[in-house]
Design a protein around this motif. Structure first.
Motif, PDB file in Angstrom:
ATOM      1  N   GLU A  88     -10.718  38.913 107.277  1.00  0.00           N
ATOM      2  CA  GLU A  88     -10.001  39.658 106.239  1.00  0.00           C
ATOM      3  C   GLU A  88      -8.973  40.630 106.813  1.00  0.00           C
ATOM      4  O   GLU A  88      -8.025  40.996 106.114  1.00  0.00           O
ATOM      5  CB  GLU A  88     -10.997  40.420 105.346  1.00  0.00           C
ATOM      6  N   ARG A  89      -9.151  41.041 108.044  1.00  0.00           N
ATOM      7  CA  ARG A  89      -8.173  41.938 108.679  1.00  0.00           C
ATOM      8  C   ARG A  89      -6.916  41.204 109.104  1.00  0.00           C
ATOM      9  O   ARG A  89      -5.850  41.808 109.246  1.00  0.00           O
ATOM     10  CB  ARG A  89      -8.795  42.635 109.891  1.00  0.00           C
ATOM     11  N   VAL A  90      -7.014  39.898 109.336  1.00  0.00           N
ATOM     12  CA  VAL A  90      -5.893  39.132 109.893  1.00  0.00           C
ATOM     13  C   VAL A  90      -5.292  38.147 108.896  1.00  0.00           C
ATOM     14  O   VAL A  90      -4.081  37.950 108.879  1.00  0.00           O
ATOM     15  CB  VAL A  90      -6.362  38.366 111.160  1.00  0.00           C
ATOM     16  N   PHE A  91      -6.134  37.550 108.067  1.00  0.00           N
ATOM     17  CA  PHE A  91      -5.694  36.471 107.184  1.00  0.00           C
ATOM     18  C   PHE A  91      -5.714  36.896 105.720  1.00  0.00           C
ATOM     19  O   PHE A  91      -6.543  37.719 105.316  1.00  0.00           O
ATOM     20  CB  PHE A  91      -6.603  35.249 107.362  1.00  0.00           C
ATOM     21  N   SER A  92      -4.831  36.287 104.932  1.00  0.00           N
ATOM     22  CA  SER A  92      -4.823  36.525 103.482  1.00  0.00           C
ATOM     23  C   SER A  92      -5.992  35.763 102.854  1.00  0.00           C
ATOM     24  O   SER A  92      -6.523  34.815 103.462  1.00  0.00           O
ATOM     25  CB  SER A  92      -3.509  36.035 102.883  1.00  0.00           C
ATOM     26  N   GLU A 121      -5.228  32.059 102.866  1.00  0.00           N
ATOM     27  CA  GLU A 121      -5.367  31.415 104.178  1.00  0.00           C
ATOM     28  C   GLU A 121      -6.835  31.176 104.511  1.00  0.00           C
ATOM     29  O   GLU A 121      -7.206  30.102 105.008  1.00  0.00           O
ATOM     30  CB  GLU A 121      -4.727  32.281 105.271  1.00  0.00           C
ATOM     31  N   LYS A 152       0.944  33.246 113.511  1.00  0.00           N
ATOM     32  CA  LYS A 152       1.222  34.667 113.288  1.00  0.00           C
ATOM     33  C   LYS A 152       1.738  35.322 114.573  1.00  0.00           C
ATOM     34  O   LYS A 152       2.691  36.097 114.543  1.00  0.00           O
ATOM     35  CB  LYS A 152      -0.038  35.373 112.775  1.00  0.00           C
ATOM     36  N   LYS A 199      -1.582  40.350 108.744  1.00  0.00           N
ATOM     37  CA  LYS A 199      -1.937  39.991 107.379  1.00  0.00           C
ATOM     38  C   LYS A 199      -0.685  39.802 106.515  1.00  0.00           C
ATOM     39  O   LYS A 199      -0.728  39.111 105.505  1.00  0.00           O
ATOM     40  CB  LYS A 199      -2.853  41.043 106.772  1.00  0.00           C
ATOM     41  N   ASN A 200       0.428  40.406 106.915  1.00  0.00           N
ATOM     42  CA  ASN A 200       1.689  40.274 106.173  1.00  0.00           C
ATOM     43  C   ASN A 200       2.500  39.055 106.605  1.00  0.00           C
ATOM     44  O   ASN A 200       3.583  38.822 106.077  1.00  0.00           O
ATOM     45  CB  ASN A 200       2.527  41.540 106.294  1.00  0.00           C
ATOM     46  N   GLN A 243       2.132  35.247 106.427  1.00  0.00           N
ATOM     47  CA  GLN A 243       1.264  34.280 105.753  1.00  0.00           C
ATOM     48  C   GLN A 243       1.759  32.861 105.993  1.00  0.00           C
ATOM     49  O   GLN A 243       2.923  32.550 105.761  1.00  0.00           O
ATOM     50  CB  GLN A 243       1.197  34.567 104.267  1.00  0.00           C
TER      51      GLN A 243
END
Length: 115
Positions: free
Chosen positions: A27-31, A34, A55, A70-71, A73
């Motif tokens: 959750e810290r890295v991916f939407s 994703e 990324k 996270k921004n 995608q």
């Protein structure tokens, strides 16, 4: 269009598999989109790894710093072709091209940024 950035990254799938076991790591890295896409796949860690590599490649190719992973995608068109969107106002007017590849052990991505 002028190329203003190029980035590439190579990731070990096992490294991402270990990372994914940590609470809240994905959750810290991916939407959420994703995560849902990757976890629904048979080889979920390969899909997570290739998106992580994408990324990193995009981050390296951008002409500025400070974009959270996270921004960045990564999604797929209906044809299966990958595309990337960056949620950052500084990306206005930029075109980002991406290519992804993975095997059982490694995932790679290359990004080209054009203006």
């Amino acid at each position: 269009m002028n190329v203003i950035g190029l980035g590439t990254d190579l990731v070990e799938v096992k490294r991402i598999e270990a990372f994914a076991q940590k609470p809240g790591a994905l959750e810290r890295v991916f939407s959420p989109e994703e995560i849902a896409y990757c976890l629904a796949r048979k080889n979920k860690y390969q899909h997570l790894a290739v998106r992580f590599a994408a990324k990193e490649a995009v981050y390296k190719a951008l002409p500025f710093d400070g974009v959270a992973f996270k921004n960045i995608q990564v999604t797929n068109l209906e044809s299966g072709r990958p595309q990337v969107r960056v949620q950052d106002a500084r990306c206005g007017g930029l075109v980002i091209l991406i290519t992804l590849s993975h095997t059982e052990a490694y995932a790679a991505a290359t990004a080209v940024v054009q203006r």
